[in-house]
Design an enzyme around this catalytic site. Structure first.
Site, short mmCIF file in Angstrom:
data_model
loop_
_atom_site.label_atom_id
_atom_site.label_comp_id
_atom_site.label_asym_id
_atom_site.label_seq_id
_atom_site.Cartn_x
_atom_site.Cartn_y
_atom_site.Cartn_z
N ASP A 83 0.85 -1.18 0.00
CA ASP A 83 0.00 0.00 0.00
C ASP A 83 0.89 1.25 0.00
O ASP A 83 2.06 1.18 0.39
CB ASP A 83 -0.89 -0.02 1.25
CG ASP A 83 -1.73 1.23 1.40
OD1 ASP A 83 -2.43 1.60 0.43
OD2 ASP A 83 -1.68 1.84 2.48
N ASP A 114 -0.16 5.30 0.68
CA ASP A 114 -0.42 6.30 1.71
C ASP A 114 -0.77 5.65 3.04
O ASP A 114 -1.67 4.83 3.13
CB ASP A 114 -1.56 7.23 1.27
CG ASP A 114 -1.26 7.93 -0.05
OD1 ASP A 114 -0.08 8.19 -0.34
OD2 ASP A 114 -2.22 8.22 -0.80
#
Length: 151
Positions: free
Chosen positions: A8, A10
């Site tokens: 992932d 952010d």
């Protein structure tokens, strides 16, 4: 076939300023580099997969996002880590697309393109409700970092 780290962006790689896209807001978590270096040196390829609904919301452009991703890529390269690719979903949740995490569309694209050993791959993210659910949908391991809790 090599396994991958599906990473992932952010809240996992960088601090999430809310629809983060400006290079001046790029601040990498100190702990993510050694975690990824260990896996990269063990033969995993690194693939970033990220929901980026700010694009379809009109907050920033694909080009803005790519400049931000290039900044991440440069920092990782300085630490001897190569990011093989960035996949992103520009859709809002209500658009119900197949690429938006926790659906598996982005991972499926990467597996097809890179011939990834999915069963030995890992999802790393900050949200169990999105990244963890993605891992469960894929039947693979999930590593949670930075302790995000859904409201």
């Amino acid at each position: 076939m090599k396994p991958a780290i599906f990473l992932d962006r952010d809240g996992t790689i960088n601090y999430d300023a809310g629809y983060t896209y400006k290079l001046e807001d790029l601040k990498i978590y100190d702990d993510i580099i050694p975690i990824l270096k260990k896996y990269y040196d063990s033969g995993y390829i690194i693939i970033v997969i990220s929901n980026q609904s700010g694009i379809n919301r009109g907050y920033f452009t694909v080009n803005d996002m790519k400049k931000f991703n290039d900044g991440i890529k440069r920092i990782f390269m300085e630490h001897g880590i190569v990011i093989s690719d960035f996949y992103f979903c520009p859709h809002k949740p209500e658009e119900n697309c197949e690429c938006r995490k926790p659906k598996t569309g982005m991972v499926e694209q990467a597996v097809k393109k890179y011939g990834i050993d999915l069963k030995n791959s890992i999802v790393i993210g900050d949200r169990d409700d999105i990244d963890g659910e993605l891992a469960r949908n894929l039947g693979i391991k999930f590593i949670k970092v930075h302790g995000y809790s859904a409201p």
